[in-house]
Enzyme design. Structure first.
Site, PDB file in Angstrom:
ATOM      1  N   PRO A 240      39.722 -47.989  45.003  1.00  0.00           N
ATOM      2  CA  PRO A 240      39.726 -47.481  46.382  1.00  0.00           C
ATOM      3  C   PRO A 240      39.242 -48.462  47.443  1.00  0.00           C
ATOM      4  O   PRO A 240      38.187 -48.288  48.059  1.00  0.00           O
ATOM      5  CB  PRO A 240      38.806 -46.258  46.294  1.00  0.00           C
ATOM      6  CG  PRO A 240      37.810 -46.627  45.231  1.00  0.00           C
ATOM      7  CD  PRO A 240      38.606 -47.419  44.212  1.00  0.00           C
ATOM      8  N   CYS A 241      40.067 -49.491  47.694  1.00  0.00           N
ATOM      9  CA  CYS A 241      39.721 -50.439  48.740  1.00  0.00           C
ATOM     10  C   CYS A 241      39.696 -49.773  50.112  1.00  0.00           C
ATOM     11  O   CYS A 241      39.072 -50.289  51.048  1.00  0.00           O
ATOM     12  CB  CYS A 241      40.673 -51.626  48.734  1.00  0.00           C
ATOM     13  SG  CYS A 241      42.421 -51.195  48.733  1.00  0.00           S
ATOM     14  N   HIS A 242      40.350 -48.611  50.248  1.00  0.00           N
ATOM     15  CA  HIS A 242      40.333 -47.900  51.528  1.00  0.00           C
ATOM     16  C   HIS A 242      38.948 -47.350  51.861  1.00  0.00           C
ATOM     17  O   HIS A 242      38.684 -47.004  53.009  1.00  0.00           O
ATOM     18  CB  HIS A 242      41.346 -46.746  51.499  1.00  0.00           C
ATOM     19  CG  HIS A 242      41.111 -45.745  50.414  1.00  0.00           C
ATOM     20  ND1 HIS A 242      41.564 -45.939  49.121  1.00  0.00           N
ATOM     21  CD2 HIS A 242      40.458 -44.552  50.408  1.00  0.00           C
ATOM     22  CE1 HIS A 242      41.212 -44.906  48.370  1.00  0.00           C
ATOM     23  NE2 HIS A 242      40.544 -44.048  49.121  1.00  0.00           N
TER      24      HIS A 242
END
Length: 272
Positions: A240-242
């Site tokens: 989850p780079c977001h």
């Protein structure tokens, strides 16, 4: 309709536009817009807007003492080998395999519908290796080119039927189960893999700063390099780079577009 609402919110979120204003801008009735959007996100456009404003991001980062990266570990919300609620098992390619730039690998791929637009799924025999997004059918080739450049020496086989199950495993929360974890293979440098493993610790519905990720991997002065590694993450949503944001709480950039980052964070807020 949902995409256009989020695009408008992305451009004008500081003004906190009302439901009536959004509906008028997009040419829909407020009732219709609210009904469709709430069915997709699990919360109203107004609540979605609040969930992804700068002020909310700041609260996530501790202004109201909500869990940060460190406290999430203490509370047992996540661990190094799992993504909160998604239950991911991951392994990394060896340094030699990485240096070969995919040489000897066969990567199957397929495009599928997802809650966030056309999704490109890429998988090896060892598990999910890539998840990217394209803005419609007309951008699929550009999306594929972007991903295949990461591992230029791999053999690519189009296999939409073989990759379809990954879409339901990833986006259907009823399929998230500890007893059947999603298998993920991380293909990158040693440093990138450290950063991506750190991202896997961020609980669903939470956010951390780039500096927290840098501290977590034991390199507190490497903020810029950490940001580059986050931007190079090939497995969006699952890794989850977001959920990584700027020091001020600003959402900053996203390889697959800031509108999509705002969409994912808002969707997660509704699901959580």
């Amino acid at each position: 309709m949902v995409r256009r609402v989020i695009e408008l919110i992305t451009l004008d979120y500081r003004a906190q536009p009302s439901l009536d204003a959004i509906a008028a801008e997009l040419g829909h009735s407020p009732t219709q817009l609210q009904k469709v959007f709430t069915r997709w996100a699990g919360l109203s456009p107004k609540a979605f807007l609040q969930a992804v404003t700068l002020d909310h991001a700041k609260r996530l980062l501790g202004a109201e003492n909500l869990p940060l990266l460190e406290t999430s570990y203490e509370l047992g919300l996540s661990g190094p080998g799992r993504l909160h609620d998604l239950f991911v098992n991951h392994e990394a390619m060896s340094p030699g395999e990485w240096k070969a730039k995919g040489g000897g690998l066969t990567i199957r791929y397929g495009f599928h519908a997802s809650p966030f637009g056309r999704a490109l799924v890429m998988a090896t025999d060892r598990g999910l290796a890539g998840l990217a997004f394209a803005d419609g059918f007309e951008h699929q080739q550009a999306c594929l080119d972007d991903m295949t450049r990461r591992w230029p020496n791999a053999a690519y086989v189009e296999d939409a039927d073989g990759t379809a199950d990954y879409i339901t495993r990833i986006f259907d929360r009823t399929r998230w189960a500890a007893e059947r974890p999603l298998q993920v293979v991380l293909i990158g440098t040693d440093f990138q893999v450290k950063v991506w493993r750190s991202l896997l610790k961020i609980p669903f519905g939470k956010a951390v700063t780039y500096s927290h990720v840098a501290c977590d991997i034991g390199q507190p002065t490497a903020n810029r390099a950490v940001g580059a590694a986050i931007g190079a993450n090939p497995i969006s949503f699952v890794v989850p780079c977001h959920r990584a944001v700027g020091k001020s709480g600003a959402l900053t950039g996203y390889h697959w577009g800031l509108t999509r980052k705002r969409a994912i964070l808002g969707w997660e807020a509704g699901q959580a």
